[in-house]
Motif scaffolding. Structure first.
Motif, short mmCIF file in Angstrom:
data_model
loop_
_atom_site.label_atom_id
_atom_site.label_comp_id
_atom_site.label_asym_id
_atom_site.label_seq_id
_atom_site.Cartn_x
_atom_site.Cartn_y
_atom_site.Cartn_z
N LEU A 174 69.77 28.12 25.45
CA LEU A 174 69.63 26.83 26.12
C LEU A 174 68.97 25.81 25.20
O LEU A 174 68.42 26.15 24.15
CB LEU A 174 68.80 27.01 27.40
CG LEU A 174 69.33 28.02 28.43
CD1 LEU A 174 68.40 28.11 29.62
CD2 LEU A 174 70.73 27.64 28.87
N ASP A 175 69.05 24.54 25.59
CA ASP A 175 68.44 23.46 24.82
C ASP A 175 67.46 22.71 25.71
O ASP A 175 67.87 21.99 26.62
CB ASP A 175 69.53 22.51 24.30
CG ASP A 175 68.97 21.42 23.40
OD1 ASP A 175 67.85 21.64 22.86
OD2 ASP A 175 69.64 20.39 23.22
N ILE A 192 60.03 28.13 38.89
CA ILE A 192 61.24 28.68 39.48
C ILE A 192 62.48 27.95 38.97
O ILE A 192 63.59 28.52 38.93
CB ILE A 192 61.17 28.63 41.02
CG1 ILE A 192 62.23 29.55 41.65
CG2 ILE A 192 61.30 27.22 41.53
CD1 ILE A 192 62.13 29.66 43.14
N LEU A 193 62.32 26.70 38.53
CA LEU A 193 63.46 25.93 38.03
C LEU A 193 63.96 26.45 36.69
O LEU A 193 65.07 26.13 36.27
CB LEU A 193 63.07 24.46 37.89
CG LEU A 193 62.64 23.75 39.18
CD1 LEU A 193 62.22 22.32 38.88
CD2 LEU A 193 63.76 23.77 40.21
N LEU A 194 63.14 27.24 36.01
CA LEU A 194 63.54 27.79 34.71
C LEU A 194 64.43 29.02 34.86
O LEU A 194 65.12 29.41 33.93
CB LEU A 194 62.30 28.16 33.88
CG LEU A 194 61.34 27.01 33.56
CD1 LEU A 194 60.12 27.55 32.82
CD2 LEU A 194 62.05 25.94 32.72
N ILE A 195 64.43 29.62 36.04
CA ILE A 195 65.22 30.83 36.28
C ILE A 195 66.68 30.43 36.48
O ILE A 195 66.96 29.50 37.24
CB ILE A 195 64.69 31.61 37.49
CG1 ILE A 195 63.19 31.91 37.32
CG2 ILE A 195 65.47 32.90 37.69
CD1 ILE A 195 62.55 32.55 38.53
N ARG A 196 67.56 31.13 35.85
CA ARG A 196 68.97 30.76 35.89
C ARG A 196 69.49 30.63 37.33
O ARG A 196 69.35 31.53 38.14
CB ARG A 196 69.82 31.81 35.15
CG ARG A 196 71.27 31.35 34.93
CD ARG A 196 72.11 32.45 34.32
NE ARG A 196 72.36 33.52 35.28
CZ ARG A 196 73.11 34.61 35.03
NH1 ARG A 196 73.63 34.76 33.82
NH2 ARG A 196 73.29 35.52 35.95
N GLY A 197 70.07 29.46 37.62
CA GLY A 197 70.70 29.23 38.92
C GLY A 197 69.79 28.64 39.97
O GLY A 197 70.27 28.08 40.96
#
Length: 360
Positions: A174-175, A192-197
């Protein structure tokens, strides 16, 4: 006599000098005015900040006083049903009048984290229910499993990829790149926003209002729950959440039976495992200047109940998350956000069924 050509040259020089002086005076006047305006705004900002910090300290004192034993000669305040209301339940975001009054232009709202969903105490089964509720009735089971796998990989202690999940190999592409926590406890709600999806799953949700990562509570107290938390609970519908908010303005919800008087049985089957009636020692305290009103005299005569019945146009405030354990020990500040987005502070958007609040 001076020749005409020389007189013309002198006139031009005088005119240019006048223009230059006019420009210089205009620039100087503008700078002076700008400096005065800046000084005034700085003074107002310093004054507001001082009032905010005063109100924040008074709110901390309010939370400490809550843990102090009541004087023996103090009579409890009863509602229309002869019930003693739980004083801790007033920390549900309603604007408060403090025992040690805050500056009169400041609004103070306190949210007990027992009214939020604890991400660090949530079971996988319950997380799945929230995901399915957020995706809607036509959710794709494969998407649910992929989100659960991503959560598991983020919170487990190893780099092994759960089928459908994501570990460092994915996050490094990711960037900008980053690595998963690989620990069961999140440090902040926004993580929690860093976790995929999950950023897409909770798009548009005020996460600080709905979730917490502090404390040991695994259930949500409906007396102090934010709208954002209520709307994420399985079995909850918007009208039912509004009725809970309307009811608790008059009476405390003390048992599941009382909640069941508001919630249909089929909804309670899903909802009841999520509910509890405990309080916590973790609070989000919001302080901000009150919105200006057209009639200051009428505003000064309004009661707390009047204020709670009017929608607050303010959407941001100075916020501290503090932990208060006792009446003789200062709070531990866990997080500070000077520009925090407030939870939804609007008054109830639905009326209670007729007769529910009837005085016998």
């Amino acid at each position: 006599m001076m020749p005409n050509s020389q007189r013309g040259a002198v006139l031009i020089m005088v005119l240019w000098t006048s223009v230059v002086l006019t420009v210089l005076v205009t620039v100087l006047a503008t700078n002076i005015r700008l400096g005065a305006t800046t000084a005034l705004r700085h003074k107002e900002g310093v004054s507001d900040y001082a009032d905010i910090m005063t109100a924040m300290n008074q709110a901390e004192m309010e939370l400490m006083l809550e843990r102090m034993p009541l004087p023996l000669d103090e009579e409890p305040v009863l509602n229309d049903w002869g019930e003693v209301r739980m004083s801790t339940y007033r920390f549900n975001g309603q604007p408060l009048s403090l025992h040690y009054p805050a500056p009169e232009n400041m609004v103070v709202r306190i949210y007990d984290h027992a009214g939020k969903i604890n991400l660090n105490r949530i079971e996988v089964r319950r997380l799945q229910q929230i995901i399915e509720t957020q995706l809607g009735p036509d959710f794709d089971p494969r998407q649910v499993q992929e989100l659960l796998a991503a959560w598991n990989d983020w919170t487990d202690l190893n780099e092994l990829i759960t089928p459908g999940g994501a570990e460092a190999e994915y996050y490094q592409t990711l960037d900008p790149p980053y690595t998963p926590r690989n620990s069961p406890d999140l440090e902040s709600v926004d993580e929690i926003l860093l976790i995929r999806g999950f950023a897409e799953l909770f798009e548009g949700v005020n996460l600080e209002a709905a979730f917490t990562v502090y404390g040991n509570e695994a259930v949500v107290n409906p007396n102090m729950a934010t709208r954002e938390a209520l709307m994420l609970l399985p079995g909850m519908e918007e009208e039912l959440a509004e009725q809970i908010i309307a009811y608790r303005q008059h009476r405390d919800l003390r048992t599941m039976r009382e909640v069941g008087a508001l919630i249909p049985l089929e909804n309670m089957v899903e909802l009841s495992p999520w509910l509890g009636f405990t309080a916590s020692s973790i609070y989000s305290v919001y302080v901000y200047p009150a919105a200006e009103t057209a009639n200051a005299e009428q505003e000064s005569q309004r009661t707390d109940e009047d204020i709670s019945a009017v929608e607050d146009p303010v959407r941001q405030g100075y916020m501290q998350i503090m932990q208060v354990e006792s009446f003789n020990q200062r709070a531990r500040v866990r997080h500070v956000d000077p520009y925090a987005i407030l939870p939804d502070t609007a008054p109830p958007r639905a009326e209670l069924p007729p007769g529910l609040l009837r005085v016998d």
